[in-house]
Design a protein around this motif. Structure first.
Motif, PDB file in Angstrom:
ATOM      1  N   ASP A  32       9.734  -7.177 -10.670  1.00 44.03           N
ATOM      2  CA  ASP A  32       8.854  -8.115 -11.379  1.00 44.03           C
ATOM      3  C   ASP A  32       7.375  -7.813 -11.206  1.00 44.03           C
ATOM      4  OD1 ASP A  32       9.317  -8.929  -8.679  1.00 44.03           O
ATOM      5  OD2 ASP A  32       8.463 -10.888  -9.120  1.00 44.03           O
ATOM      6  N   ILE A  33       6.993  -7.042 -10.191  1.00 42.28           N
ATOM      7  CA  ILE A  33       5.568  -6.719 -10.015  1.00 42.28           C
ATOM      8  C   ILE A  33       5.280  -5.225 -10.121  1.00 42.28           C
ATOM      9  CG2 ILE A  33       5.078  -8.793  -8.661  1.00 42.28           C
ATOM     10  CD1 ILE A  33       5.060  -6.997  -6.146  1.00 42.28           C
ATOM     11  N   ALA A  34       6.299  -4.431 -10.400  1.00 46.52           N
ATOM     12  CA  ALA A  34       6.098  -2.980 -10.545  1.00 46.52           C
ATOM     13  C   ALA A  34       5.379  -2.700 -11.855  1.00 46.52           C
ATOM     14  CB  ALA A  34       7.437  -2.262 -10.509  1.00 46.52           C
ATOM     15  N   THR A  35       4.477  -1.718 -11.817  1.00 48.31           N
ATOM     16  CA  THR A  35       3.740  -1.372 -13.027  1.00 48.31           C
ATOM     17  C   THR A  35       3.979   0.067 -13.468  1.00 48.31           C
ATOM     18  OG1 THR A  35       1.793  -0.814 -11.714  1.00 48.31           O
ATOM     19  CG2 THR A  35       1.905  -3.041 -12.610  1.00 48.31           C
ATOM     20  N   THR A  36       4.210   0.956 -12.522  1.00 49.28           N
ATOM     21  CA  THR A  36       4.406   2.365 -12.892  1.00 49.28           C
ATOM     22  C   THR A  36       5.572   2.939 -12.100  1.00 49.28           C
ATOM     23  OG1 THR A  36       2.716   3.063 -11.299  1.00 49.28           O
ATOM     24  CG2 THR A  36       1.979   2.717 -13.549  1.00 49.28           C
ATOM     25  N   VAL A  37       5.308   3.953 -11.330  1.00 50.94           N
ATOM     26  CA  VAL A  37       6.380   4.672 -10.626  1.00 50.94           C
ATOM     27  C   VAL A  37       6.474   4.285  -9.155  1.00 50.94           C
ATOM     28  CG1 VAL A  37       6.402   6.633 -12.192  1.00 50.94           C
ATOM     29  CG2 VAL A  37       4.835   6.622 -10.245  1.00 50.94           C
ATOM     30  N   GLU A  38       6.189   3.025  -8.863  1.00 53.41           N
ATOM     31  CA  GLU A  38       6.309   2.577  -7.488  1.00 53.41           C
ATOM     32  C   GLU A  38       7.762   2.649  -7.040  1.00 53.41           C
ATOM     33  OE1 GLU A  38       2.789   0.128  -9.011  1.00 53.41           O
ATOM     34  OE2 GLU A  38       4.820   0.234  -9.689  1.00 53.41           O
ATOM     35  N   LYS A  39       7.968   2.481  -5.751  1.00 52.24           N
ATOM     36  CA  LYS A  39       9.308   2.450  -5.168  1.00 52.24           C
ATOM     37  C   LYS A  39       9.885   1.058  -5.425  1.00 52.24           C
ATOM     38  CE  LYS A  39       7.385   5.505  -1.796  1.00 52.24           C
ATOM     39  NZ  LYS A  39       6.530   5.451  -0.639  1.00 52.24           N
ATOM     40  N   GLU A  98       0.820  -1.210   0.000  1.00 51.18           N
ATOM     41  CA  GLU A  98       0.000   0.000   0.000  1.00 51.18           C
ATOM     42  C   GLU A  98       0.853   1.260   0.000  1.00 51.18           C
ATOM     43  OE1 GLU A  98      -2.859  -0.186   3.175  1.00 51.18           O
ATOM     44  OE2 GLU A  98      -3.826  -1.959   2.329  1.00 51.18           O
ATOM     45  N   ALA A  99       2.052   1.177   0.578  1.00 54.16           N
ATOM     46  CA  ALA A  99       2.966   2.322   0.605  1.00 54.16           C
ATOM     47  C   ALA A  99       3.691   2.492  -0.737  1.00 54.16           C
ATOM     48  CB  ALA A  99       3.980   2.157   1.733  1.00 54.16           C
ATOM     49  N   GLY A 100       3.481   1.563  -1.674  1.00 55.14           N
ATOM     50  CA  GLY A 100       4.043   1.705  -3.009  1.00 55.14           C
ATOM     51  C   GLY A 100       5.340   0.972  -3.261  1.00 55.14           C
ATOM     52  N   PHE A 101       5.792   0.150  -2.326  1.00 49.03           N
ATOM     53  CA  PHE A 101       7.022  -0.611  -2.534  1.00 49.03           C
ATOM     54  C   PHE A 101       6.735  -1.822  -3.415  1.00 49.03           C
ATOM     55  CE2 PHE A 101       7.826   1.551   1.503  1.00 49.03           C
ATOM     56  CZ  PHE A 101       9.074   2.105   1.258  1.00 49.03           C
ATOM     57  N   ARG A 102       7.648  -2.102  -4.356  1.00 46.83           N
ATOM     58  CA  ARG A 102       7.513  -3.246  -5.254  1.00 46.83           C
ATOM     59  C   ARG A 102       8.903  -3.764  -5.628  1.00 46.83           C
ATOM     60  NH1 ARG A 102       3.015  -1.894  -4.160  1.00 46.83           N
ATOM     61  NH2 ARG A 102       1.171  -1.774  -5.451  1.00 46.83           N
TER      62      ARG A 102
END
Length: 64
Positions: free
Chosen positions: A38-45, A31-35
């Motif tokens: 392999d599972i990141a889709t956009t500008v996550e951390k 939920e905090a945006g960490f990825r």
């Protein structure tokens, strides 16, 4: 993979409470945006696998 470990805790070792703690920590960091990459889709951390493990451990410690 971490959630697989949680399933092992719950279903093989009958540690439902520990699985719940682990799932809560994982959900909080997602939920905090960490990825991981392999599972990141956009500008996550985006973190390495080992860094993600450290973040999960630190989050788990903060939820106890």
């Amino acid at each position: 993979m971490s959630q697989s470990g949680g399933m092992m805790l719950e279903y093989s070792l009958n540690e439902k409470k520990l699985n719940k703690i682990l799932k809560t920590a994982i959900n909080n960091i997602l939920e905090a945006g960490f990825r991981t990459a392999d599972i990141a889709t956009t500008v996550e951390k985006i973190l390495s696998t080992s860094d993600m493990g450290e973040v999960i451990i630190n989050e788990r410690k903060s939820t106890l």
